[in-house]
Design an enzyme around this catalytic site. Structure first.
Site, PDB file in Angstrom:
ATOM      1  N   HIS A   1       0.835  -1.210   0.000  1.00 47.68           N
ATOM      2  CA  HIS A   1       0.000   0.000   0.000  1.00 47.68           C
ATOM      3  C   HIS A   1       0.867   1.257   0.000  1.00 47.68           C
ATOM      4  O   HIS A   1       0.436   2.323   0.451  1.00 47.68           O
ATOM      5  CB  HIS A   1      -0.963   0.024   1.192  1.00 47.68           C
ATOM      6  CG  HIS A   1      -1.765  -1.226   1.328  1.00 47.68           C
ATOM      7  ND1 HIS A   1      -2.881  -1.486   0.574  1.00 47.68           N
ATOM      8  CD2 HIS A   1      -1.580  -2.318   2.128  1.00 47.68           C
ATOM      9  CE1 HIS A   1      -3.364  -2.668   0.901  1.00 47.68           C
ATOM     10  NE2 HIS A   1      -2.598  -3.203   1.831  1.00 47.68           N
TER      11      HIS A   1
ATOM     12  N   SER B   1      17.055  14.878 -20.759  1.00 44.39           N
ATOM     13  CA  SER B   1      16.002  15.884 -20.814  1.00 44.39           C
ATOM     14  C   SER B   1      16.474  17.011 -21.706  1.00 44.39           C
ATOM     15  O   SER B   1      17.659  17.369 -21.715  1.00 44.39           O
ATOM     16  CB  SER B   1      15.700  16.424 -19.410  1.00 44.39           C
ATOM     17  OG  SER B   1      14.929  17.612 -19.472  1.00 44.39           O
TER      18      SER B   1
ATOM     19  N   ARG C   1      -6.049  -8.652 -39.974  1.00 45.72           N
ATOM     20  CA  ARG C   1      -4.942  -7.893 -40.566  1.00 45.72           C
ATOM     21  C   ARG C   1      -4.213  -7.045 -39.520  1.00 45.72           C
ATOM     22  O   ARG C   1      -3.188  -6.439 -39.826  1.00 45.72           O
ATOM     23  CB  ARG C   1      -5.459  -7.028 -41.712  1.00 45.72           C
ATOM     24  CG  ARG C   1      -5.672  -7.824 -42.992  1.00 45.72           C
ATOM     25  CD  ARG C   1      -6.060  -6.956 -44.169  1.00 45.72           C
ATOM     26  NE  ARG C   1      -5.816  -7.633 -45.432  1.00 45.72           N
ATOM     27  CZ  ARG C   1      -6.651  -8.484 -46.013  1.00 45.72           C
ATOM     28  NH1 ARG C   1      -7.797  -8.768 -45.425  1.00 45.72           N
ATOM     29  NH2 ARG C   1      -6.348  -9.056 -47.160  1.00 45.72           N
TER      30      ARG C   1
END
Length: 489
Positions: A198, A322, A371
Site C-alpha cells: 500500500h 532531458s 490484418r
C-alpha cells in the site's frame, strides 16, 4: 504490424487518392521512398522486422501460396479424383519452389492480378496457375483451389503465419527477457530491500526475490503460449464437404482433410462453419495479453524503484535525458514499454472478442480484424525489446536500499509481536496484547535501533527468543527470501 496492402482496383472506393495539401506544402504521401504511416514500420522497424516474414500482408500471401501448393500436391498423392496423375519428384519440387521463390517481384505480380480480380485469394489461384505450364501441369489448373472456399486457404495461412511468428520470434524474445530478469534475480537474491505494501514500509524482502516473482509469472504465461493448439480446417463453403462429396463421392474427405491440416503442423478442427472458429486465436491472445500486463507491472515497479533510487541508470554516452534539465536520465525504456504493452493488449483484447463471433455460417468481420494481428504482436515485441535494453542500463543501489532499511526499524514490529504470541503459547508470562503493544510503539512513530532494542529487552522474553530478536535488524529480517529465488532453477 502495419500491413502493405495489395494494389486496389481503380474502382475500389475503400482506397482514396491522397488529397492535395494547401499551397506551398509537399504531400509526404508522395515521397520516395514511401513514408511509413505507423511507428512500427517507421522508427521502430528494426525491433519488429522479424515479424514481417510471418505476419505481413506479403507473408500472408506467401502462406496462401504455400497452402494452395500443398493442397494440390496432397490431392495428387491421395488420387482423390479419377485421372489424377502422380506427380514426379521434379514436379512436386517445382511446385514447392514457387513458395521458396516468393519475392518482391512475386508480391508485385500478385498485386497486379488482384487489381483485376479484386479478390486476394483468387489472385493467388491465378498466380499459381501461371506457373503450371513450365512444370508440365497446365492441364491441372482446375486442381488449384479445388473444392475450396477462400476461408479454407485463409484460416490455414493465418494459422501457419501466427504459429511461426509466435514460436520463432515472440517466444524466443520473451524467453530471453525472462532469463535476463532471472539472472538479475539470482545476482541480487541476497540484497535486502524494504518492501512497501500500500506504498507504506513493510516487511523487508530481497531485490532478487521480487524480480524472481516477475520471472516466475512471466514464464508461466510463456509456457501457456507454447502449448497453444493452432487449429485449421479445409472443409468447404459451410464446413460440410458438400462440393467435395459430389465431385468425388468415394473419397474419405474427412480423413483427407485431417491429414492435410496435420501435414502443415496444425491441429485439425473437425467442426466448423465456413470459417474456422478462431477460438484458439482468442485463447492465444488472452495469454499474450496476460504476459503483457505482467510485464507492464514489472515496468511500473522498476520505474518506481528508479524514482526512489533503488536502481541507478547507467547513462548512455552522448545521450540526452532531458531537453532542458541536463542532470536527468529518464527511464524512457520502461515508459515506452508501458505504452506499447497497453496498445498491444488493446488490440489483442479486441481481436479475442471479435474473432470468436461470426453471424450464422460466415461474415467478414474477421477478415479485417486479422490484418491487425501483426500490429498487436509488434507492439508486444517492441516492448520486450525496450524492457531488455532498460534493464541492461541499471545498477543496483544497495547502499540506498540499506539506508532505507535503517530508517525503518518499526517494520520489526511484525516479528516482535509474532514472537510474543509464540512465547505466550509456550507459557512465558507478560506476553499479553502483543499486537496492541507494538502498535502503540510503532504506529505514527519513527523507531530507531536503540529504542527497538530497549523495547525488546524490557519484554521478559525467554533467553532464546530475546537473543533472536536482539540480533534482528531490518536488513536481516528477510526470512527465506534469498532461498526462494532457487525456484527459478
Amino acid at each position: 504490424m502495419a500491413q502493405t496492402p495489395s494494389a486496389p482496383a481503380a474502382s475500389d472506393s475503400l482506397y482514396l487518392e491522397p488529397t492535395l495539401l494547401d499551397s506551398g506544402r509537399v504531400s509526404l504521401a508522395q515521397a520516395e521512398p514511401a513514408v511509413a504511416l505507423g511507428a512500427l514500420d517507421g522508427r521502430y522497424r528494426p525491433a519488429v522486422a522479424a515479424l514481417v516474414d510471418h505476419l505481413s500482408e506479403a507473408a500472408l500471401n506467401r502462406n496462401r501460396v504455400h497452402v494452395e501448393v500443398e493442397w494440390f500436391i496432397h490431392l495428387c498423392e491421395n488420387s482423390v479424383l479419377p485421372g489424377l496423375p502422380t506427380l514426379s519428384p521434379e514436379q512436386a519440387s517445382g511446385l514447392r519452389q514457387i513458395v521458396l521463390d516468393f519475392d518482391s517481384a512475386a508480391i508485385a505480380e500478385l498485386a497486379q492480378i488482384e487489381a483485376v480480380t479484386v479478390h486476394d485469394v483468387k489472385a493467388v489461384e491465378y498466380f499459381i496457375g501461371r506457373r503450371l505450364a513450365d512444370l508440365g501441369l497446365d492441364d491441372l489448373k482446375p486442381l488449384v483451389h479445388f473444392a475450396c472456399t477462400s476461408e479454407d486457404i485463409n484460416n490455414l495461412a493465418y494459422a501457419v503465419g501466427i504459429r511461426d511468428a509466435v514460436l520463432d520470434v515472440w517466444v524466443p524474445a520473451a524467453r530471453a527477457l525472462v532469463e535476463q530478469i532471472s539472472g538479475m534475480a539470482r545476482e541480487s537474491s541476497e540484497v535486502p530491500m524494504l518492501s512497501r505494501t500500500h506504498g507504506q514500509p513493510a516487511t523487508p524482502t530481497t531485490l532478487g526475490k521480487e524480480l524472481a516473482v516477475f520471472a516466475h509469472r512471466l514464464n508461466r504465461q510463456i509456457q501457456r503460449v507454447q502449448t497453444t493448439q493452432f487449429l485449421g480446417k479445409i472443409n468447404g463453403a459451410t464446413g460440410t464437404y458438400a462440393a467435395h462429396s459430389v465431385a468425388a463421392p468415394d473419397a474419405d474427405w474427412q480423413q483427407i482433410s485431417r491429414q492435410f491440416v496435420e501435414s502443415l503442423g496444425l491441429t485439425w478442427n473437425p467442426l466448423t462453419t465456413q470459417i474456422e472458429s478462431h477460438d484458439w486465436q482468442a485463447e492465444l491472445y488472452a495469454d499474450v495479453a496476460r504476459f503483457n500486463r505482467i510485464l507492464h507491472n514489472l515496468c511500473t515497479d522498476v520505474w518506481s524503484y528508479i524514482s526512489i533510487g533503488f536502481f541507478r541508470q547507467v547513462p548512455v554516452a552522448g545521450a540526452t535525458g532531458s531537453s532542458t534539465m541536463p542532470h536527468k536520465v529518464n527511464p524512457i525504456r520502461f515508459e515506452n514499454a508501458e505504452a506499447n504493452l497497453e496498445i498491444s493488449c488493446s488490440l489483442l483484447d479486441t481481436l479475442g472478442a471479435t474473432l470468436v463471433t461470426s453471424r450464422w455460417q460466415r461474415d467478414l468481420t474477421d477478415s479485417s480484424s486479422q490484418r491487425n494481428i501483426g500490429t498487436a504482436f509488434g507492439h508486444s515485441l517492441l516492448a520486450i525489446s525496450n524492457v531488455a535494453k532498460g534493464l541492461e542500463r541499471l545498477d543496483v543501489a544497495d547502499d540506498v536500499m540499506a539506508a532505507d532499511l535503517e530508517a525503518n526499524w518499526e517494520v520489526l514490529g511484525e516479528a516482535i509481536q509474532t514472537v510474543m504470541r509464540a512465547e505466550a503459547i509456550a507459557g512465558t508470562p507478560g506476553m499479553d496484547d502483543p499486537y496492541e503493544r507494538l502498535k502503540e510503539l510503532t504506529r505514527g512513530h519513527r523507531v530507531d535501533s536503540t529504542r527497538m532494542q530497549e523495547f525488546v529487552a524490557d519484554l521478559g522474553l525467554s533467553p532464546a527468543a530475546h537473543q533472536r530478536l536482539s540480533q534482528l535488524s531490518p536488513a536481516t529480517y528477510t526470512g527465506g527470501a534469498a532461498s526462494l529465488v532457487s525456484h527459478l532453477d
